[in-house]
Design an enzyme around this catalytic site. Structure first.
Site, PDB file in Angstrom:
ATOM      1  N   GLU A   1       3.682   0.200   2.195  1.00  0.00           N
ATOM      2  CA  GLU A   1       2.394  -0.512   2.189  1.00  0.00           C
ATOM      3  C   GLU A   1       1.342   0.209   3.033  1.00  0.00           C
ATOM      4  O   GLU A   1       0.307  -0.387   3.373  1.00  0.00           O
ATOM      5  CB  GLU A   1       2.568  -1.955   2.702  1.00  0.00           C
ATOM      6  CG  GLU A   1       3.582  -2.798   1.951  1.00  0.00           C
ATOM      7  CD  GLU A   1       3.151  -3.147   0.528  1.00  0.00           C
ATOM      8  OE1 GLU A   1       2.125  -2.634   0.048  1.00  0.00           O
ATOM      9  OE2 GLU A   1       3.875  -3.935  -0.101  1.00  0.00           O
TER      10      GLU A   1
ATOM     11  N   HIS B   1       1.876  -7.096   8.215  1.00  0.00           N
ATOM     12  CA  HIS B   1       2.211  -7.749   6.948  1.00  0.00           C
ATOM     13  C   HIS B   1       3.547  -8.448   7.098  1.00  0.00           C
ATOM     14  O   HIS B   1       4.466  -7.923   7.731  1.00  0.00           O
ATOM     15  CB  HIS B   1       2.269  -6.698   5.829  1.00  0.00           C
ATOM     16  CG  HIS B   1       2.901  -7.188   4.577  1.00  0.00           C
ATOM     17  ND1 HIS B   1       2.412  -8.270   3.871  1.00  0.00           N
ATOM     18  CD2 HIS B   1       3.993  -6.762   3.890  1.00  0.00           C
ATOM     19  CE1 HIS B   1       3.175  -8.467   2.807  1.00  0.00           C
ATOM     20  NE2 HIS B   1       4.145  -7.576   2.799  1.00  0.00           N
TER      21      HIS B   1
ATOM     22  N   HIS C   1       6.211 -12.017   5.387  1.00  0.00           N
ATOM     23  CA  HIS C   1       6.530 -12.937   4.289  1.00  0.00           C
ATOM     24  C   HIS C   1       6.848 -14.331   4.837  1.00  0.00           C
ATOM     25  O   HIS C   1       7.943 -14.859   4.607  1.00  0.00           O
ATOM     26  CB  HIS C   1       7.749 -12.431   3.510  1.00  0.00           C
ATOM     27  CG  HIS C   1       7.626 -11.061   2.929  1.00  0.00           C
ATOM     28  ND1 HIS C   1       8.723 -10.332   2.475  1.00  0.00           N
ATOM     29  CD2 HIS C   1       6.551 -10.261   2.711  1.00  0.00           C
ATOM     30  CE1 HIS C   1       8.320  -9.156   2.007  1.00  0.00           C
ATOM     31  NE2 HIS C   1       7.010  -9.075   2.147  1.00  0.00           N
TER      32      HIS C   1
ATOM     33  N   GLU D   1      -6.362 -26.975  15.396  1.00  0.00           N
ATOM     34  CA  GLU D   1      -6.750 -25.688  16.001  1.00  0.00           C
ATOM     35  C   GLU D   1      -7.173 -24.640  14.960  1.00  0.00           C
ATOM     36  O   GLU D   1      -7.758 -23.620  15.327  1.00  0.00           O
ATOM     37  CB  GLU D   1      -5.602 -25.138  16.839  1.00  0.00           C
ATOM     38  CG  GLU D   1      -4.413 -24.745  15.994  1.00  0.00           C
ATOM     39  CD  GLU D   1      -3.307 -24.031  16.773  1.00  0.00           C
ATOM     40  OE1 GLU D   1      -3.549 -23.555  17.893  1.00  0.00           O
ATOM     41  OE2 GLU D   1      -2.208 -23.941  16.217  1.00  0.00           O
TER      42      GLU D   1
ATOM     43  N   HIS E   1       3.759 -13.453  -2.406  1.00  0.00           N
ATOM     44  CA  HIS E   1       4.327 -12.311  -1.680  1.00  0.00           C
ATOM     45  C   HIS E   1       4.279 -12.519  -0.158  1.00  0.00           C
ATOM     46  O   HIS E   1       5.316 -12.485   0.494  1.00  0.00           O
ATOM     47  CB  HIS E   1       3.584 -11.018  -2.075  1.00  0.00           C
ATOM     48  CG  HIS E   1       4.150  -9.794  -1.446  1.00  0.00           C
ATOM     49  ND1 HIS E   1       4.274  -8.583  -2.088  1.00  0.00           N
ATOM     50  CD2 HIS E   1       4.621  -9.558  -0.199  1.00  0.00           C
ATOM     51  CE1 HIS E   1       4.815  -7.686  -1.299  1.00  0.00           C
ATOM     52  NE2 HIS E   1       5.032  -8.255  -0.132  1.00  0.00           N
TER      53      HIS E   1
HETATM   54  P1  13P Z   1       8.519  -1.493   3.263  1.00  0.00           P
HETATM   55  O1  13P Z   1      10.011  -1.580   3.526  1.00  0.00           O
HETATM   56  O2  13P Z   1       8.153  -0.274   2.477  1.00  0.00           O
HETATM   57  O3  13P Z   1       7.749  -1.623   4.558  1.00  0.00           O
HETATM   58  O4  13P Z   1       8.112  -2.719   2.347  1.00  0.00           O
HETATM   59  C1  13P Z   1       8.366  -4.035   2.740  1.00  0.00           C
HETATM   60  C2  13P Z   1       7.429  -5.003   2.144  1.00  0.00           C
HETATM   61  O5  13P Z   1       7.209  -6.058   2.706  1.00  0.00           O
HETATM   62  C3  13P Z   1       6.743  -4.662   0.879  1.00  0.00           C
HETATM   63  O6  13P Z   1       5.638  -5.483   0.665  1.00  0.00           O
HETATM   64 ZN    ZN Z   2       5.855  -7.443   1.591  1.00  0.00          ZN
END
Ligand code: 13P
Ligand code: ZN
Length: 270
Positions: free
Chosen positions: A116, A139, A141, A169, A210
């Site tokens: 990413e 980033h 999840h 908040e 995602h």
């Molecule tokens: P990477 O292992 O390449 O960092 O990817 C993980 C991920 O969250 C893809 O969106």
């Molecule tokens: Zn991801």
């Protein structure tokens, strides 16, 4: 030279990835972090003339030429960073041409930066224009944020407004709201460009079905942004489908924003 394993930036990456794993946000290799470092700080630990490997970026990052980043590796598990930082993290400089990463430390098993990286570096470029102190792109999840993208409309205004009303908040922590992207193929320059476009005026961007991107001055600040969204999304998921008899009104939101003197997105009300 000082021992890089003792560097505050390595310790912070270990602590943050461990916390993100602990909260269930980053299963398997899910999630990635990039953290911009100062040259003087890097030079305490590494000879910056000693490039171990040059790795092509696959896109133009000339605006970041000469910048240093510590970045999680692709395919690496957040749960393993603390026990083996040199395999799971890499520290590199963007080359003068902006086309390559010059690896100075890490990715020891021959690995490379997160898939990413386009979204990360393009977001750094966007956020540094909005705030030169911006250092982190993260980033993840997080479960409830992801769940919410299955049951809630995916536009910036309504997604932000719902989250603002899920916890008092929220409007104070993210007054500029969130950008929301529809499902897109991840790891591509296209999703990087779309993320960066939202990053021009948001520090948070949701990737439907995602995960989420956050940006901030420090790992703590960025983690806190995502943590606050995830908590609000959890309240949403716990109450969705139940008769809602109470809410935070727009008048309450305005009162909060004015009392805490935050510059909020007025067009996200109503
Ligand atoms: P990477 O292992 O390449 O960092 O990817 C993980 C991920 O969250 C893809 O969106
Ligand atoms: Zn991801």
């Amino acid at each position: 030279m000082e021992n890089i394993y003792e560097a505050a930036f390595v310790k912070e990456m270990e602590k943050t990835t461990a916390n993100m794993y602990r909260l269930g946000w980053d299963e398997r290799n899910g999630g990635n972090i990039s953290y911009r470092l100062d040259e003087q700080d890097v030079q305490k630990y590494l000879d910056t003339d000693r490039v171990i490997r040059t790795i092509p970026l696959g896109f133009d990052a000339e605006e970041l030429a000469g910048c240093y980043f510590i970045v999680t590796g692709t395919g690496k598990y957040f749960k393993n960073v603390t026990e083996d930082p040199a395999n799971n993290l890499g520290l590199f400089r963007i080359s003068k041409s902006g086309k390559d990463a010059e690896l100075l430390w890490g990715y020891e098993d021959g690995g490379r930066f997160t898939s990413e990286l386009p979204a990360h570096l393009m977001s750094h470029i966007a956020r540094m224009k909005a705030d030169p102190e911006n250092r982190v792109v993260m980033h993840s999840h997080p479960t409830n944020t992801l769940a919410m993208t299955y049951v809630h409309p995916l536009d910036d205004k309504s997604f932000t407004h719902t989250l603002w009303t899920m916890s008092t908040e929220c409007i104070v922590v993210f007054p500029e709201g969130l950008g929301v992207l529809p499902w897109m193929l991840c790891g591509t320059n296209s999703i990087g460009e779309a993320t960066a476009a939202k990053m021009n005026d948001h520090r948070l961007v949701v990737w439907a079905m995602h995960g989420i991107y956050g940006a901030g001055k420090s790992l703590d600040e960025t983690f806190g942004l995502i943590e606050t969204v995830e908590k609000a999304a959890q309240i949403y998921m716990l109450t969705a489908g139940l008769p809602q008899v109470n809410t935070i009104t727009d008048e309450n939101l305005v009162e909060l924003a004015e009392y805490f003197k935050v510059d909020y997105r007025k067009d996200y009300l109503g």
